[in-house]
Design a protein around this motif. Structure first.
Motif, mmCIF file in Angstrom:
data_model
loop_
_atom_site.group_PDB
_atom_site.id
_atom_site.type_symbol
_atom_site.label_atom_id
_atom_site.label_comp_id
_atom_site.label_asym_id
_atom_site.label_seq_id
_atom_site.Cartn_x
_atom_site.Cartn_y
_atom_site.Cartn_z
ATOM 1 N N UNK A 1 0.854 -1.517 0.234
ATOM 2 C CA UNK A 1 -0.276 0.248 -0.550
ATOM 3 C C UNK A 1 1.243 1.405 -0.019
ATOM 4 N N UNK A 2 1.955 0.992 0.414
ATOM 5 C CA UNK A 2 3.047 2.568 0.427
ATOM 6 C C UNK A 2 3.227 2.741 -0.257
ATOM 7 N N UNK A 3 2.896 2.007 -2.153
ATOM 8 C CA UNK A 3 3.698 2.858 -3.309
ATOM 9 C C UNK A 3 2.283 2.101 -3.724
ATOM 10 N N UNK A 4 0.626 2.149 -3.079
ATOM 11 C CA UNK A 4 0.095 2.112 -3.916
ATOM 12 C C UNK A 4 -0.374 0.530 -5.021
ATOM 13 N N UNK A 5 0.172 -0.078 -4.272
ATOM 14 C CA UNK A 5 0.270 -1.619 -4.932
ATOM 15 C C UNK A 5 1.781 -2.171 -5.772
ATOM 16 N N UNK A 6 1.691 -3.043 -5.964
ATOM 17 C CA UNK A 6 2.604 -4.440 -5.828
ATOM 18 C C UNK A 6 3.333 -3.375 -7.580
ATOM 19 N N UNK A 7 2.041 -3.750 -8.153
ATOM 20 C CA UNK A 7 2.517 -2.888 -9.482
ATOM 21 C C UNK A 7 2.851 -1.870 -9.505
ATOM 22 N N UNK A 8 2.744 -0.780 -8.487
ATOM 23 C CA UNK A 8 3.055 0.309 -8.556
ATOM 24 C C UNK A 8 4.463 0.960 -8.360
ATOM 25 N N UNK A 9 4.697 -0.102 -7.384
ATOM 26 C CA UNK A 9 6.350 0.132 -6.461
ATOM 27 C C UNK A 9 7.317 -0.278 -7.958
ATOM 28 N N UNK A 10 6.562 -2.166 -8.807
ATOM 29 C CA UNK A 10 7.745 -2.095 -9.830
ATOM 30 C C UNK A 10 7.846 -1.103 -11.141
ATOM 31 N N UNK A 11 7.101 0.237 -11.134
ATOM 32 C CA UNK A 11 6.572 1.190 -11.656
ATOM 33 C C UNK A 11 7.394 2.350 -11.759
ATOM 34 N N UNK A 12 7.955 2.086 -10.383
ATOM 35 C CA UNK A 12 8.548 3.675 -10.103
ATOM 36 C C UNK A 12 10.292 3.437 -10.750
ATOM 37 N N UNK A 13 10.432 2.505 -11.806
ATOM 38 C CA UNK A 13 11.680 2.200 -12.317
ATOM 39 C C UNK A 13 11.492 3.343 -13.413
ATOM 40 N N UNK A 14 12.856 3.821 -13.111
ATOM 41 C CA UNK A 14 12.678 5.468 -14.455
ATOM 42 C C UNK A 14 13.230 4.855 -15.812
ATOM 43 N N UNK B 1 19.512 -1.713 -3.676
ATOM 44 C CA UNK B 1 18.974 -1.016 -4.447
ATOM 45 C C UNK B 1 17.697 -0.083 -3.803
ATOM 46 N N UNK B 2 17.074 -1.081 -2.228
ATOM 47 C CA UNK B 2 16.859 -0.099 -1.576
ATOM 48 C C UNK B 2 17.542 0.994 -1.328
ATOM 49 N N UNK B 3 18.517 0.934 -1.149
ATOM 50 C CA UNK B 3 19.333 2.357 -0.267
ATOM 51 C C UNK B 3 19.791 2.689 -0.924
ATOM 52 N N UNK B 4 20.055 2.332 -2.855
ATOM 53 C CA UNK B 4 21.234 3.302 -3.770
ATOM 54 C C UNK B 4 20.054 3.746 -4.829
ATOM 55 N N UNK B 5 19.257 2.749 -5.272
ATOM 56 C CA UNK B 5 18.467 3.359 -5.894
ATOM 57 C C UNK B 5 17.735 4.626 -5.967
ATOM 58 N N UNK C 1 15.413 6.184 -6.738
ATOM 59 C CA UNK C 1 13.655 6.115 -7.109
ATOM 60 C C UNK C 1 13.596 4.503 -5.934
ATOM 61 N N UNK C 2 14.300 4.634 -5.398
ATOM 62 C CA UNK C 2 13.515 3.601 -4.423
ATOM 63 C C UNK C 2 12.839 2.371 -4.325
ATOM 64 N N UNK C 3 13.593 1.686 -5.711
ATOM 65 C CA UNK C 3 13.428 0.370 -6.147
ATOM 66 C C UNK C 3 13.902 -0.765 -5.138
ATOM 67 N N UNK C 4 13.269 -2.004 -4.553
ATOM 68 C CA UNK C 4 13.265 -2.601 -3.944
ATOM 69 C C UNK C 4 12.779 -4.221 -3.995
ATOM 70 N N UNK C 5 14.298 -4.531 -5.026
ATOM 71 C CA UNK C 5 14.170 -6.152 -6.023
ATOM 72 C C UNK C 5 13.826 -6.786 -4.890
ATOM 73 N N UNK C 6 14.545 -6.774 -3.853
ATOM 74 C CA UNK C 6 14.748 -7.865 -2.769
ATOM 75 C C UNK C 6 13.325 -8.162 -2.061
#
Length: 973
Positions: free
Chosen positions: A556-569, A634-638, A640-645
């Motif tokens: 929910x923090x991202x608005x959904x799993x798909x929105x979290x994935x789409x944070x990658x620009x 990536x959680x720290x260094x990306x 845009x905040x991508x958390x691939x783990x």
């Protein structure tokens, strides 16, 4: 089927057959990778722009000959060609319906270096930071310092005519390229360079002489129109550099710079180098209003700084919200300014630079801003703050939700005297269309990066068009440049004609047709462009939608799993090699598939149905996720905040529900449930597991963790007396499964240190159970989220009474303790998990906190070792725990501590034990960790808090690494 539909069907079939024939021919003749599968093409269909165009195919040539062969095969087949480096273009230059030739993996060599002449020759895939790392010991650098220097390739920079923060002092790419060895579409190769005053010297090169004559003739013919139309600014990179062919001693290579791969394929580039400044100082100028910050640059540049860079309030706030950047920002920014200017002075003499800084302070006072400058003289802090500025674009892209800052008028440039008025009027345009812009970048040259916040899935396209048209009128009014740094691409090529006029566009077209008569080199850019708002070319095309998915984690923090994935620009920051953790597998394979960006794109394509039905559990996604070691880098260094783990946990849950789980995966996941019984038979089980490991899929060359007969037992839990218990001196020691059964000496050492320091140590257990508390990490690593949730609930129930009264929860194993701070919030969303996360700290973090509070008093003695090498666990780095390690080890007298600059050690829990991953695991370790350890003296103390890290070190160099707790215990006086 009607006639048009039948014709379209026939054409599509014919095109498909042609592409299949091309693929067969490439596979037969090339030695490099040839990729025509849907997922690979999808990963190369995007760059850092708003566009997505699926390429015909992708090749990754192994050398120049391979690349030129691919180029010729495609041209012969009538298929367009698109050379690509890091794929970080913001304007869509590196996407297209073409054969993509990725030069970044293999065509990245340094082919020649002349220190005295200050020149270097490189292949197009050379990354800027890698080049400057080579040049630094020689006191030289390539000064076109773009913000994407960790991933930008020299070929891409030349294609875009990149500029960088210090162009005020060093110029643009075109001013720093001496020559380009290029291949034309017809296969002919030429050394594009300085045009001799006596053309007779070219008699031995008749084809090149004819080319020079034709191209220079076009420029001379259009001299009057060039004088009328070309902006009189440093920052103007639109169209072709036709004006550069007019002066005496012109360089034909400068026509290729900024041509975006539409005129030739650059095989090698010769660059002009500059002396690396010995000293730099930085003044951070604070302004209460944005308008005031825009008035100041015209006065500041008279002090001759190397750079004047803008950072607006939006970017300051976003940077402060990033845990990696906040400490740096807080040291350099006072209060809540509307904007700041970073003013750098650089040169050979420190006193001269300090005088410049003093003049800046005086100037700011004269402008009405006394005390408005924070002076930053310490080099490390300067470097760190510039890194925040360099991450500006990506920081802004970390905004959550569908509205994002969109690049389309991003780098318009105007004369400095008009900068304040231009930015003010453009801000009014944004307000007219119910949006606002984020501002940053190159105030020194009037080139400000501004991105209106638009929702490109809905009304964003129409807003973009309207704003672009009004911005064009403003830029023309102030005699500026519509494209000041990032090139034309798909987003700005359409605007070349309004600024340069039909006559010059006809000249540009003539040049294109001379060098590329079939129009097959990166078509649609600069010449014969598409509309910038053609939604069929967008990443989020009309009808884009995500397939329904019931997730197992809380997104929910991202608005959904798909929105979290789409944070990658697609900014490509994960392509870096020289610092930080991200991205370990890419550092080994150099394949887009194994990049954080590549994985995010694969997930996005799968979730939106672009890889077919049920794609989330398909082999394409499995292959992309396979080498993700869940390092959390990536959680720290990306930016845009991508958390691939975390995304991998969600993916594995769905994968196992669809495909089931193997015996090996089940054994690993359920280890906490059977560990107590296994330890009872430790000697026998240690022998048996070595014998059966190949049968289960574990690597024959990898030693297995050894079960211990001296594991940590419940009987060792001492009972505190009433005299020792005080509320202010309590801690809970969370003893995880791995520390209990494989590394009990760490538990004993931690307990000894904490009690010696006067703390009462609580060791809670679940009601009525002997099995240790568990964070559920092994279940999460296998995607068994419901089992992990049960472990989390069990642990939370056991420690909740301590959490309720504010007792710190101290852990030893980074991956386990930090699960309480991270995944627990997605497993058990609510106040209880948040309270636990707020009080969960690593052993060294707890000591550092107590030191800061003045509560830690423990006498330590010197160790026999005088030096310690420290390797940080990936999760320690991701959660910024390494400074605490440094602070704690500094308590030991006479111990010289050095931190190893390394990415993941390669073990990553069970990853390094598996036969299918063993080779990659060792390659990760060999990138920096193991070589550094081999260089060290046998007497050097090796420190590593992660159990997997210590295992990798033991297997890799036959050395024992120790947990910080053991090091402190050994130093107890």
């Amino acid at each position: 089927m009607n006639a048009p539909a039948r014709s379209a069907h026939i054409n599509a079939h014919t095109q498909s057959a042609a592409h299949s024939a091309l693929e067969r021919r490439l596979r037969q003749q090339l030695r490099g990778a040839v990729m025509f599968d849907r997922a690979s093409r999808g990963r190369y269909a995007t760059d850092a722009s708003i566009y997505q165009i699926e390429p015909v195919g992708v090749v990754v040539p192994v050398d120049e000959a391979d690349a030129l062969l691919a180029l010729q095969i495609a041209i012969d087949s009538g298929v367009p060609v698109l050379p690509r480096g890091g794929g970080t273009s913001q304007c869509g230059q590196t996407v297209g319906e073409a054969l993509i030739i990725d030069v970044s993996k293999h065509l990245n060599g340094l082919m020649g270096f002349d220190r005295d002449a200050r020149t270097v020759t490189v292949q197009p895939g050379m990354v800027l930071d890698h080049l400057n790392a080579y040049l630094k010991p020689h006191g030289l650098w390539f000064p076109v310092d773009v913000s994407t220097s960790a991933q930008a390739t020299i070929g891409g920079m030349a294609g875009n005519n990149s500029c960088g923060s210090r162009s005020l002092a060093y110029g643009n790419m075109v001013h720093n390229v001496l020559g380009i060895d290029a291949v034309l579409a017809d296969g002919t190769q030429h050394a594009f360079g300085v045009i001799p005053s006596n053309w007779a010297t070219l008699d031995g090169l008749p084809d090149y002489q004819a080319l020079v004559t034709r191209l220079v003739g076009i420029a001379q013919r259009e001299a009057a129109e060039i004088e009328l139309r070309y902006p009189k600014l440093l920052r103007r990179v639109g169209g072709y550099n036709l004006d550069m062919l007019l002066p005496a001693g012109a360089n034909l290579a400068h026509l290729l710079v900024g041509s975006e791969g539409t005129l030739a394929f650059s095989r090698r580039l010769e660059l002009k180098l500059s002396t690396l400044p010995r000293h730099k100082v930085l003044g951070v100028c604070h302004f209460p209003t944005f308008y005031q910050s825009m008035v100041a640059p015209q006065h500041i540049v008279k002090l001759k700084p190397a750079a004047v860079e803008l950072v607006d309030r939006t970017m300051i706030d976003l940077a402060r919200s990033n845990p990696a950047f906040r400490p740096i920002v807080d040291q350099c920014v006072r209060g809540e300014p509307a904007a700041i200017l970073l003013v750098e002075f650089a040169g050979e003499d420190l006193d001269t630079q300090r005088r410049g800084l003093k003049q800046l302070v005086d100037l700011m006072g004269e402008l009405g801003f006394p005390e408005g400058v924070v002076e930053v003289v310490e080099p490390a802090l300067q470097r760190d703050f510039w890194e925040v500025r360099k991450a500006g674009l990506n920081i802004m892209m970390s905004m959550k939700g569908d509205g994002k800052p969109v690049s389309f008028i991003e780098d318009c440039a105007v004369p400095l005297e008009h900068l304040a008025e231009y930015t003010d009027q453009l801000t009014q345009v944004f307000a007219k269309y119910h949006t606002e812009g984020t501002w940053y970048a190159h105030a020194s040259v009037g080139c400000l990066h501004v991105r209106p916040i638009l929702d490109m899935r809905r009304e964003g396209a129409s807003q973009m068009r309207a704003i672009a048209e009004e911005a064009a009128v403003l830029v023309q009014k102030y005699k500026g440049s519509y494209s000041g740094e990032h090139g034309d691409g798909l987003v700005r090529s359409e605007w070349i004609e309004p600024f340069f006029g039909q006559q010059l566009v006809a000249a540009f077209t003539e040049i294109k047709d001379v060098l590329d008569p079939k129009g097959l080199l990166n078509p649609g850019k600069i010449i014969r462009p598409t509309r910038q708002d053609d939604r069929s070319l967008f990443r989020y095309k009309p009808g884009y939608q995500v397939q329904p998915l019931t997730t197992v984690l809380d997104w929910r923090e991202w608005g959904g799993f798909d929105k979290a994935v789409e944070m990658c620009n697609n900014n490509g920051h994960c392509r870096k090699f020289d610092a930080g953790t991200m991205c370990p597998s890419y550092r080994v394979t150099r394949d887009e598939q194994h990049l954080t960006r590549g994985r995010a794109n694969t997930l996005r394509l799968a979730l939106s149905g672009q890889l077919g039905p049920d794609a989330l559990t398909s082999s394409a996604v499995t292959e992309a996720m396979d080498l993700c070691v869940s390092c959390k880098g990536c959680r720290r260094e990306c930016p845009t905040g991508i958390d691939m783990a975390k995304m991998k946990i969600e993916y594995l849950h769905h994968h196992h529900r669809h495909h089931g789980i193997s015996l090996k995966e089940r054994l690993i996941a359920y280890l906490p449930h059977y560990a107590h019984w296994a330890a009872q038979a430790a000697p026998l089980l240690n022998v048996v597991q070595e014998w059966v490991k190949p049968l289960l899929g574990f690597a024959a060359l990898r030693s297995m963790p050894q079960w211990r007969t001296d594991f940590w037992r419940a009987s060792e839990r001492p009972t505190a007396t009433a005299a020792t218990v005080t509320a202010a001196r309590e801690v809970v020691l969370f003893v995880d499964t791995f520390s209990t059964y494989f590394d009990p000496e760490n538990v004993r050492a931690a307990h000894l240190v904490l009690t010696a320091a006067g703390y009462t140590v609580h060791l809670p257990v679940a009601d009525g159970e002997q099995r240790p508390l568990c964070c559920g990490r092994t279940f999460l690593a296998g995607g068994l989220v419901e089992q992990a949730r049960a472990e989390a609930q069990r642990l939370l129930a056991a420690v909740q009474p301590f959490v309720a009264r504010g007792v710190p929860i101290v852990g030893l194993e980074p991956s386990c303790l930090l699960t309480l701070r991270d995944e627990f919030l997605s497993l058990l969303p609510g106040a209880d998990a948040k309270a636990l996360a707020a009080q969960a700290v690593l052993f060294e973090e707890f000591i550092a906190q107590e030191l800061t509070a003045g509560r830690w008093h423990l006498l330590l003695k010197a160790l026999p070792q005088s030096k310690a090498l420290v390797h940080g666990h990936c999760h320690q780095k991701a959660f910024a725990a390494m400074p605490a390690v440094a602070q704690v080890l500094a308590l030991i007298p006479n111990l010289n501590v050095e931190f190893i600059e390394s990415s993941c050690c390669g073990m990553a829990g069970s990853f390094g034990y598996e036969d299918s991953h063993y080779a990659v695991s060792m390659q990760m370790a060999e990138l920096s960790l193991l070589p550094k350890l081999r260089e060290s003296s046998p007497s050097t103390l090796i420190v590593a808090d992660g159990t997997s890290c210590r295992h990798q070190i033991r297997d890799g160099v036959a050395r024992e690494a120790q947990h910080v707790a053991r090091v402190l215990a050994a130093a107890l006086a």
